[in-house]
Design a protein around this motif. Structure first.
Motif, PDB file in Angstrom:
ATOM      1  N   SER A 161       1.347 -19.790  -6.394  1.00  0.00           N
ATOM      2  CA  SER A 161       1.661 -18.363  -6.366  1.00  0.00           C
ATOM      3  C   SER A 161       0.416 -17.554  -6.021  1.00  0.00           C
ATOM      4  CB  SER A 161       2.263 -17.909  -7.693  1.00  0.00           C
ATOM      5  OG  SER A 161       1.348 -18.132  -8.738  1.00  0.00           O
ATOM      6  N   MET A 162      -0.742 -18.069  -6.396  1.00  0.00           N
ATOM      7  CA  MET A 162      -1.990 -17.416  -5.995  1.00  0.00           C
ATOM      8  C   MET A 162      -2.070 -17.401  -4.467  1.00  0.00           C
ATOM      9  SD  MET A 162      -4.961 -16.767  -8.006  1.00  0.00           S
ATOM     10  CE  MET A 162      -5.558 -18.210  -8.906  1.00  0.00           C
ATOM     11  N   LEU A 163      -1.825 -18.566  -3.874  1.00  0.00           N
ATOM     12  CA  LEU A 163      -1.903 -18.702  -2.416  1.00  0.00           C
ATOM     13  C   LEU A 163      -0.890 -17.783  -1.725  1.00  0.00           C
ATOM     14  CD1 LEU A 163      -3.385 -20.362  -0.272  1.00  0.00           C
ATOM     15  CD2 LEU A 163      -1.623 -22.126  -0.484  1.00  0.00           C
ATOM     16  N   ASN A 164       0.372 -17.855  -2.185  1.00  0.00           N
ATOM     17  CA  ASN A 164       1.405 -17.023  -1.566  1.00  0.00           C
ATOM     18  C   ASN A 164       1.164 -15.546  -1.853  1.00  0.00           C
ATOM     19  OD1 ASN A 164       2.607 -19.276  -0.578  1.00  0.00           O
ATOM     20  ND2 ASN A 164       4.297 -19.336  -2.041  1.00  0.00           N
ATOM     21  N   GLY A 165       0.696 -15.250  -3.048  1.00  0.00           N
ATOM     22  CA  GLY A 165       0.420 -13.865  -3.419  1.00  0.00           C
ATOM     23  C   GLY A 165      -0.658 -13.268  -2.531  1.00  0.00           C
ATOM     24  N   ILE A 166      -1.719 -14.050  -2.315  1.00  0.00           N
ATOM     25  CA  ILE A 166      -2.819 -13.539  -1.479  1.00  0.00           C
ATOM     26  C   ILE A 166      -2.341 -13.328  -0.043  1.00  0.00           C
ATOM     27  CG2 ILE A 166      -5.059 -14.153  -0.473  1.00  0.00           C
ATOM     28  CD1 ILE A 166      -5.777 -15.372  -3.219  1.00  0.00           C
ATOM     29  N   THR A 167      -1.537 -14.260   0.463  1.00  0.00           N
ATOM     30  CA  THR A 167      -0.987 -14.095   1.815  1.00  0.00           C
ATOM     31  C   THR A 167      -0.197 -12.788   1.919  1.00  0.00           C
ATOM     32  OG1 THR A 167      -0.715 -16.500   1.856  1.00  0.00           O
ATOM     33  CG2 THR A 167       0.348 -15.254   3.627  1.00  0.00           C
ATOM     34  N   CYS A 168       0.734 -12.584   0.976  1.00  0.00           N
ATOM     35  CA  CYS A 168       1.544 -11.371   1.013  1.00  0.00           C
ATOM     36  C   CYS A 168       0.667 -10.140   0.773  1.00  0.00           C
ATOM     37  CB  CYS A 168       2.651 -11.426  -0.042  1.00  0.00           C
ATOM     38  SG  CYS A 168       3.844 -12.737   0.254  1.00  0.00           S
ATOM     39  N   GLY A 169      -0.320 -10.281  -0.096  1.00  0.00           N
ATOM     40  CA  GLY A 169      -1.220  -9.170  -0.402  1.00  0.00           C
ATOM     41  C   GLY A 169      -1.974  -8.703   0.836  1.00  0.00           C
ATOM     42  N   ILE A 170      -2.494  -9.668   1.604  1.00  0.00           N
ATOM     43  CA  ILE A 170      -3.221  -9.313   2.832  1.00  0.00           C
ATOM     44  C   ILE A 170      -2.301  -8.565   3.795  1.00  0.00           C
ATOM     45  CG2 ILE A 170      -4.324 -10.268   4.905  1.00  0.00           C
ATOM     46  CD1 ILE A 170      -5.481 -12.471   3.092  1.00  0.00           C
ATOM     47  N   LEU A 171      -1.079  -9.086   3.926  1.00  0.00           N
ATOM     48  CA  LEU A 171      -0.117  -8.417   4.804  1.00  0.00           C
ATOM     49  C   LEU A 171       0.148  -6.988   4.349  1.00  0.00           C
ATOM     50  CD1 LEU A 171       2.511 -11.221   5.495  1.00  0.00           C
ATOM     51  CD2 LEU A 171       1.020 -10.096   7.156  1.00  0.00           C
ATOM     52  N   LEU A 172       0.328  -6.817   3.040  1.00  0.00           N
ATOM     53  CA  LEU A 172       0.626  -5.489   2.518  1.00  0.00           C
ATOM     54  C   LEU A 172      -0.547  -4.544   2.752  1.00  0.00           C
ATOM     55  CD1 LEU A 172       2.730  -3.783   1.048  1.00  0.00           C
ATOM     56  CD2 LEU A 172       1.698  -4.438  -1.107  1.00  0.00           C
ATOM     57  N   PHE A 173      -1.764  -5.060   2.556  1.00  0.00           N
ATOM     58  CA  PHE A 173      -2.956  -4.253   2.799  1.00  0.00           C
ATOM     59  C   PHE A 173      -2.969  -3.751   4.243  1.00  0.00           C
ATOM     60  CE2 PHE A 173      -7.367  -4.114   4.372  1.00  0.00           C
ATOM     61  CZ  PHE A 173      -7.813  -3.027   3.628  1.00  0.00           C
ATOM     62  N   LEU A 174      -2.694  -4.668   5.182  1.00  0.00           N
ATOM     63  CA  LEU A 174      -2.690  -4.290   6.599  1.00  0.00           C
ATOM     64  C   LEU A 174      -1.637  -3.235   6.879  1.00  0.00           C
ATOM     65  CD1 LEU A 174      -3.181  -7.827   8.211  1.00  0.00           C
ATOM     66  CD2 LEU A 174      -4.889  -5.998   7.922  1.00  0.00           C
ATOM     67  N   VAL A 175      -0.447  -3.427   6.311  1.00  0.00           N
ATOM     68  CA  VAL A 175       0.640  -2.473   6.555  1.00  0.00           C
ATOM     69  C   VAL A 175       0.258  -1.088   6.054  1.00  0.00           C
ATOM     70  CG1 VAL A 175       2.985  -1.832   5.863  1.00  0.00           C
ATOM     71  CG2 VAL A 175       2.492  -4.189   6.554  1.00  0.00           C
ATOM     72  N   VAL A 176      -0.221  -1.000   4.815  1.00  0.00           N
ATOM     73  CA  VAL A 176      -0.531   0.308   4.227  1.00  0.00           C
ATOM     74  C   VAL A 176      -1.696   0.966   4.970  1.00  0.00           C
ATOM     75  CG1 VAL A 176      -1.271   1.515   2.127  1.00  0.00           C
ATOM     76  CG2 VAL A 176       0.357  -0.378   1.987  1.00  0.00           C
ATOM     77  N   THR A 177      -2.690   0.126   5.349  1.00  0.00           N
ATOM     78  CA  THR A 177      -3.850   0.668   6.052  1.00  0.00           C
ATOM     79  C   THR A 177      -3.454   1.250   7.404  1.00  0.00           C
ATOM     80  OG1 THR A 177      -5.233  -0.970   4.974  1.00  0.00           O
ATOM     81  CG2 THR A 177      -6.165   0.125   6.914  1.00  0.00           C
ATOM     82  N   PHE A 178      -2.598   0.521   8.139  1.00  0.00           N
ATOM     83  CA  PHE A 178      -2.263   0.984   9.480  1.00  0.00           C
ATOM     84  C   PHE A 178      -1.074   1.937   9.517  1.00  0.00           C
ATOM     85  CE2 PHE A 178      -4.864  -2.742  10.300  1.00  0.00           C
ATOM     86  CZ  PHE A 178      -5.750  -2.207  11.234  1.00  0.00           C
ATOM     87  N   TRP A 179      -0.202   1.846   8.519  1.00  0.00           N
ATOM     88  CA  TRP A 179       0.969   2.727   8.506  1.00  0.00           C
ATOM     89  C   TRP A 179       0.622   4.043   7.820  1.00  0.00           C
ATOM     90  CZ3 TRP A 179       5.679   2.205   4.772  1.00  0.00           C
ATOM     91  CH2 TRP A 179       6.666   3.129   5.135  1.00  0.00           C
ATOM     92  N   LEU A 180       0.153   3.937   6.579  1.00  0.00           N
ATOM     93  CA  LEU A 180      -0.141   5.154   5.818  1.00  0.00           C
ATOM     94  C   LEU A 180      -1.577   5.625   5.989  1.00  0.00           C
ATOM     95  CD1 LEU A 180       1.702   4.415   2.439  1.00  0.00           C
ATOM     96  CD2 LEU A 180       2.552   5.684   4.416  1.00  0.00           C
ATOM     97  N   LYS A 181      -2.396   4.819   6.672  1.00  0.00           N
ATOM     98  CA  LYS A 181      -3.829   5.149   6.847  1.00  0.00           C
ATOM     99  C   LYS A 181      -4.517   5.374   5.499  1.00  0.00           C
ATOM    100  CE  LYS A 181      -2.966   5.855  11.402  1.00  0.00           C
ATOM    101  NZ  LYS A 181      -2.848   4.560  12.070  1.00  0.00           N
ATOM    102  N   GLN A 182      -4.133   4.568   4.516  1.00  0.00           N
ATOM    103  CA  GLN A 182      -4.743   4.719   3.196  1.00  0.00           C
ATOM    104  C   GLN A 182      -5.307   3.380   2.730  1.00  0.00           C
ATOM    105  OE1 GLN A 182      -2.493   6.747   0.202  1.00  0.00           O
ATOM    106  NE2 GLN A 182      -1.427   8.025   1.674  1.00  0.00           N
ATOM    107  N   PRO A 183      -6.436   2.948   3.298  1.00  0.00           N
ATOM    108  CA  PRO A 183      -6.961   1.630   2.963  1.00  0.00           C
ATOM    109  C   PRO A 183      -7.246   1.461   1.464  1.00  0.00           C
ATOM    110  CG  PRO A 183      -8.563   2.910   4.227  1.00  0.00           C
ATOM    111  CD  PRO A 183      -7.282   3.647   4.273  1.00  0.00           C
ATOM    112  N   LYS A 184      -7.706   2.526   0.805  1.00  0.00           N
ATOM    113  CA  LYS A 184      -8.006   2.398  -0.632  1.00  0.00           C
ATOM    114  C   LYS A 184      -6.731   2.112  -1.415  1.00  0.00           C
ATOM    115  CE  LYS A 184     -11.461   5.750  -1.601  1.00  0.00           C
ATOM    116  NZ  LYS A 184     -11.732   6.837  -2.540  1.00  0.00           N
ATOM    117  N   PHE A 185      -5.681   2.909  -1.117  1.00  0.00           N
ATOM    118  CA  PHE A 185      -4.378   2.692  -1.765  1.00  0.00           C
ATOM    119  C   PHE A 185      -3.863   1.282  -1.441  1.00  0.00           C
ATOM    120  CE2 PHE A 185       0.376   3.568  -1.809  1.00  0.00           C
ATOM    121  CZ  PHE A 185       0.456   3.617  -3.186  1.00  0.00           C
TER     122      PHE A 185
END
Lengths: 452, 452
Positions: B363-387
């Motif tokens: 779950s650590m491995l899968n969580g980190i994979t999904c986490g990275i994806l979510l970070f990219l989405v929020v950074t590029f969609w909402l332009k809020q890298p900190k969030f």
């Protein structure tokens, strides 16, 4: 009870292995069933399990290998040279031998096939031509067959001749001069018949058999339907080519049920329960997690789209989880009943329409029950009966929709020949989340003017 | 293929029933297997199915009844008078007869028991004393047993004597003078032995048997483990009292798998796939829906509690579904592997610690994979890298927590002797929803100052 025993034996073996007391270890393992030995080997580390395995004679070793889970088996096989491997394969039933040889690297498989009995290697090579998950792929070549004109005595002689090769005999198959399967004789009837009668006089003529290309799930269904201890396998023309015994049928049933359960939980490919590779486990679980991820991004977008409504009535956000979860849970209940019912054959394509209607009525009933509860909660907690009324109507509608989708998708998948289990769990949950959210926020937005 | 055939036969029968062509109908049904007749009867309406059933002789009727699903069976039985019922029960194997008689109203059961063979009724009365889901509850009294001192010829005579009563004979059991089970002879060995040897010379001494009180799931596991066509049942002292055949073992396997699947989907009591009562289906599904309902109310309260945070950053609300769903999906994957692995015995209590660690790593491995994806989405969609960073860290944490809870709860339930399947699905999903939401909103609230 068993498990404690196994644990104790494992501990004793570890102690004796440390003390290098081989005689005592041999003493312990000689009285054990192959399946228990396999369990013990599974619990030992690599060094010790290879050591214990090396103490087994070829026949026991072959039985133990057939009982091992794939993970332990691969580890044991890696340690064997081709001489020992060939001895072991030589002792195996043709179906188990084929499974083992198929898993070996090509070069080693070749060498093993050259070393074993010519008849055995021909059988293995023939069995390897069949697809793994078909009747041909799981059948064994060990069976007893006699010609239609044989007398009872001749049949008994044939049993004697095959006695060593065929460990468990339940039926004697009867073939005509062209080797076409024409009947089956139960051993009980053979024992009770007079020795000068022919097998054709006591055989059951209406034989249930399967063709080599039939899917193993179908084989299991047929064997179960007609309560067959062993089911004969024929080629396209009807020549008898193998048999599948009840234990292999039970293996298929268990495998298929595990596969369905895993698929319904969103595990894409089958995960071995004893799989040790984190990477491999992650690989089979990640695909549906990502599908869910994509679906939930859509949900995030929908929420963003309805931001104005959320801002106007913040309480709308509080009830997002309940609306989505109730839809999700009802959808899973409906889809599970359909998937499992179709898998066991208890729901035929014949019954589908009736079943769908039933799902609608059931979800209506459950939806209304939950809706009334929600109305009461919102009215007495938030003191907003109007909002409660809208919320609970939406809940009924979402539950109804989710159950219907949950029941319908497996049927559609089945019709287009996709395993209903594969897409059912996460696919339905995700679609229901998206649909539920749209329905919820859409209706709330429409009704907002009436709430002010 | 079969299903088409059944459909055609049903249509023919309907046509002939309309034309009152009883001779032709008899012609059709005489060549059918009981299980196919049962399938046909299931597809007919009440009047026609009772009519077809009335055309069957008592022996066929008894076989057909044993193959019917509970719903159709109850309907057929309701139509029978006690004379016909007694004839049918008389023809049944003791285990099927017991099932049928147990389901009859007391008064009718009493009358049927008085009418049938005294020996049969004694057997049924004895079998009725055992719990339904135990070895005693599913065993049959039809088996062949001989004394230790019997010769092969005497054993064959015993088979002949029992031949009509015991349809399928796979083994002859060997008992001592006190009726204690001491061995088992395979029919194959009986056929090959010389007639003047005694059974004790050819019997297998190491007999696997089960006690009457053993749970049916355990019986199936043992029979499967040792690949037994039939497993003998003994009482506390070791007297041979019955046998359970492979087909009943397969029934148990299928029943237990269906039960587990349904329980994991939040269906409280087993739902018959052919259940027609909307009220009954609603009853078995509603309890876990209500548990989910209660859990989601808690979620609503948590959201209400964190209203200030939601108001400050409305985007927090957008990601509620993704956080909850990803936790939910991972939790279901982990719990499913544990529940099914323990049910098939492939995960023993012995392996638990290793498995829990594995779940954490996966779950650590899968969580980190999904986490990275979510970070990219929020950074590029909402332009809020900190969030995005906070959101994705929370996601990893929620997935990790959900998987661990999902894997742990079944183990805890198993240890306190509750079926892990029963509470696993909806219970874990709901707890994970509540926990996931608290983790999410709690952490977001802590980090809000850094986002401004």
């Amino acid at each position: 009870m068993e498990e404690v025993d196994i644990k104790e034996i494992v501990e004793n073996i570890l102690y004796l292995a440390d003390a290098k007391d081989e005689a005592m270890i041999r003493n312990i393992i000689v009285g054990l069933y192959p399946v228990d030995l396999a369990e013990i080997i599974h619990h030992l580390n690599e060094e010790n399990s290879n050591y214990i395995f090396s103490l087994l004679d070829a026949e026991t070793a072959s039985d133990v290998i057939s009982e091992l889970d794939n993970i332990s088996r691969d580890q044991i096989i890696d340690d064997l040279d081709e001489v020992r491997l060939s001895e072991i394969v030589d002792e195996m039933d043709s179906d188990d031998a084929t499974d083992l040889v198929s898993d070996l690297p090509d070069e080693i498989a070749q060498k093993v096939l050259e070393r074993i009995d010519k008849e055995d290697s021909e059988e293995v090579i023939e069995l390897m031509t069949h697809e793994e998950d078909t009747a041909g792929g799981i059948m064994a070549k060990e069976f007893v067959a006699v010609n239609l004109q044989s007398t009872i005595d001749q049949a008994i002689q044939e049993i004697r001749a095959k006695s060593e090769e065929v460990e468990d005999i339940y039926y004697v198959y009867v073939v005509d001069d062209n080797n076409l399967l024409v009947g089956v004789v139960r051993l009980k009837d053979l024992i009770l018949a007079k020795s000068n009668t022919t097998v054709s006089q006591i055989m059951i003529r209406d034989v249930v058999s399967v063709e080599t290309t039939v899917d193993q799930e179908q084989v299991a269904k047929i064997a179960r339907r007609y309560d067959l201890v062993a089911i004969p396998v024929v080629d396209k023309i009807g020549h008898l080519v193998g048999r599948i015994t009840f234990d292999d049928v039970a293996d298929v049933m268990e495998e298929e049920a595990s596969e369905d359960i895993q698929r319904m939980a969103g595990i894409a490919d089958e995960e071995e329960f004893r799989e040790t590779s984190i990477l491999r486990i992650s690989q089979v679980r990640l695909p549906w997690l990502l599908v869910g991820f994509a679906g939930q991004l859509v949900c995030a977008y929908i929420l963003h789209y309805f931001e104005a409504s959320l801002n106007q009535i913040i309480a709308t956000a509080f009830f997002i989880p309940i609306i989505m979860a109730m839809g999700g849970n009802s959808g899973i209940q409906s889809s599970t009943i359909m998937v499992r019912g179709m898998a066991t054959g208890e729901i035929g394509l014949y019954d589908i329409k009736k079943r769908l209607f039933r799902e609608i009525f059931v979800s209506m009933l459950n939806g209304i029950t939950c809706g009334i509860l929600l109305f009461l909660v919102v009215t007495f907690w938030l003191k907003q009966p109007k909002f409660g009324l809208i919320l609970s109507s939406v809940l009924v509608f979402v539950i109804l929709n989710a159950s219907f989708i949950g029941a319908l998708i497996p049927v559609v998948l089945k019709k287009i020949n996709i395993d209903p289990a594969i897409a059912t769990g996460p696919f339905i949950t995700t679609s229901n989340d998206v649909l539920g959210l749209i329905i919820y926020l859409g209706l709330i937005t429409i009704f907002i003017p009436y709430l002010k």
